[in-house]
Write a protein that holds these residues in place. Structure first.
Motif, mmCIF file in Angstrom:
data_model
loop_
_atom_site.group_PDB
_atom_site.id
_atom_site.type_symbol
_atom_site.label_atom_id
_atom_site.label_comp_id
_atom_site.label_asym_id
_atom_site.label_seq_id
_atom_site.Cartn_x
_atom_site.Cartn_y
_atom_site.Cartn_z
ATOM 1 N N VAL A 1 0.734 -1.347 0.135
ATOM 2 C CA VAL A 1 0.047 -0.012 0.014
ATOM 3 C C VAL A 1 0.905 1.189 0.062
ATOM 4 C CG1 VAL A 1 -1.715 1.308 1.299
ATOM 5 C CG2 VAL A 1 -1.721 -1.225 1.265
ATOM 6 N N SER A 2 0.503 2.222 -0.801
ATOM 7 C CA SER A 2 1.402 3.490 -1.036
ATOM 8 C C SER A 2 0.857 4.399 0.066
ATOM 9 C CB SER A 2 0.914 3.995 -2.471
ATOM 10 O OG SER A 2 1.484 5.548 -2.274
ATOM 11 N N PRO A 3 2.174 4.977 0.565
ATOM 12 C CA PRO A 3 1.880 5.949 1.740
ATOM 13 C C PRO A 3 0.936 7.028 1.523
ATOM 14 C CG PRO A 3 4.243 5.606 1.434
ATOM 15 C CD PRO A 3 3.343 4.887 0.307
ATOM 16 N N GLU A 4 0.597 7.297 0.199
ATOM 17 C CA GLU A 4 -0.084 8.439 -0.326
ATOM 18 C C GLU A 4 -1.778 7.902 -0.280
ATOM 19 O OE1 GLU A 4 2.506 7.797 -2.155
ATOM 20 O OE2 GLU A 4 3.637 9.606 -1.175
ATOM 21 N N THR A 5 -1.876 6.439 -0.432
ATOM 22 C CA THR A 5 -3.242 6.060 -0.254
ATOM 23 C C THR A 5 -4.198 6.630 1.117
ATOM 24 O OG1 THR A 5 -2.604 3.961 -1.445
ATOM 25 C CG2 THR A 5 -4.760 3.931 -0.363
ATOM 26 N N PRO A 6 -5.162 7.091 0.768
ATOM 27 C CA PRO A 6 -6.227 7.748 1.966
ATOM 28 C C PRO A 6 -6.702 6.649 2.868
ATOM 29 C CG PRO A 6 -6.867 8.483 -0.312
ATOM 30 C CD PRO A 6 -5.889 7.399 -0.678
ATOM 31 N N ASN A 7 -6.471 7.039 3.985
ATOM 32 C CA ASN A 7 -6.980 6.067 5.093
ATOM 33 C C ASN A 7 -8.316 5.460 4.792
ATOM 34 O OD1 ASN A 7 -4.462 6.229 6.659
ATOM 35 N ND2 ASN A 7 -5.324 7.822 8.145
ATOM 36 N N ILE A 8 -9.275 6.149 4.235
ATOM 37 C CA ILE A 8 -10.504 5.652 3.971
ATOM 38 C C ILE A 8 -10.347 4.340 3.053
ATOM 39 C CG2 ILE A 8 -10.815 7.229 2.068
ATOM 40 C CD1 ILE A 8 -13.367 5.867 4.618
ATOM 41 N N ILE A 9 -9.453 4.412 2.027
ATOM 42 C CA ILE A 9 -9.166 3.422 0.994
ATOM 43 C C ILE A 9 -8.604 2.078 1.809
ATOM 44 C CG2 ILE A 9 -7.778 2.456 -1.060
ATOM 45 C CD1 ILE A 9 -10.205 4.443 -1.673
ATOM 46 N N LYS A 10 -7.585 2.682 2.779
ATOM 47 C CA LYS A 10 -6.992 1.471 3.353
ATOM 48 C C LYS A 10 -7.795 0.633 4.496
ATOM 49 C CE LYS A 10 -2.540 3.889 3.644
ATOM 50 N NZ LYS A 10 -1.604 4.609 4.613
ATOM 51 N N LEU A 11 -9.038 1.604 4.730
ATOM 52 C CA LEU A 11 -9.910 0.952 5.652
ATOM 53 C C LEU A 11 -10.878 0.080 4.799
ATOM 54 C CD1 LEU A 11 -11.462 0.718 8.346
ATOM 55 C CD2 LEU A 11 -12.952 2.926 7.589
ATOM 56 N N GLY A 12 -11.175 0.380 3.612
ATOM 57 C CA GLY A 12 -11.657 -0.566 2.750
ATOM 58 C C GLY A 12 -11.143 -1.872 2.385
#
Length: 214
Positions: A148-159
């Protein structure tokens, strides 16, 4: 916009592929779901599976909050975490090894009927078994750090995390249906207490492996 969507889909497919391999590998989660399937039946195994899936959210939460990095980079904390997990597996394993052998077929059937576990306890066992697994901690830290890229928003990571929790729960629920089928139960038969003892040994070996130096 399309570029961002494609990047997130690539991340998701990478995570899903790695997770599929990881969840299919035998470990404490598999061992406890297998034990509950045979010892207590389908309902208990499914509740345990749901607990395992929910515990995934714990790993996702501290991965997003950065707490997992602290655990991983502080040897004392990680060692304590490992010993707590090992102690829990030893407790489960020792309880399984001590399962008594019935003296007759009638007693076997009676024990089978009386061998119950509440939904709440089965669920909690699933949560603790996965939540206290330091290898699961390392897995999620590695996945979120590498795939996962550091730039990926937390909402996407939560998904991503919600998918991993759902997929894990579904996998073990399906496994529970298979392991608690009549054919498997009939195969175990009245020698099921030996299965309990074997699974107890497996859990104890997993506990030892957690605290053994690599």
């Amino acid at each position: 916009m399309t570029e961002y969507v494609n990047r997130y889909w690539l991340e998701f497919l990478t995570i899903a592929s790695v997770h599929l391999l990881a969840v299919a590998s035998p470990g404490p989660d598999f061992a406890i779901v297998l034990k509950h399937s045979i010892s207590f039946g389908r309902r208990a195994a499914i509740m345990t599976s749901i607990g395992v899936g929910v515990a995934i959210l714990i790993h996702v939460a501290y991965s997003l909050l950065g707490i997992g990095i602290l655990i991983k980079t502080t040897p004392v904390l990680f060692q304590i975490f490992s010993y707590v997990a090992a102690a829990y597996l030893l407790y489960l394993g020792w309880g399984a090894i001590r399962s008594p052998a019935p003296d007759s077929l009638a007693e076997t059937q009676e024990n089978k009927q009386n061998s119950v576990i509440s939904d709440k306890r089965a669920f909690v066992v699933g949560v603790l078994t996965n939540g206290l697994n330091p290898k699961a901690t390392l897995f999620f830290l590695s996945v979120f750090a590498v795939a996962v890229s550091p730039e990926t928003p937390n909402i996407i990571k939560l998904g991503y995390g919600l998918y991993l929790a759902f997929a894990t729960g579904v996998w073990f629920c399906v496994l529970s249906f298979f392991l608690s089928s009549k054919k498997v139960t009939r195969f175990i038969g009245k020698k099921g207490y030996w299965f309990d003892r074997v699974m107890g040994i497996v859990l104890i070996l997993l506990a030892i492996k957690l605290v053994m130096p690599v």
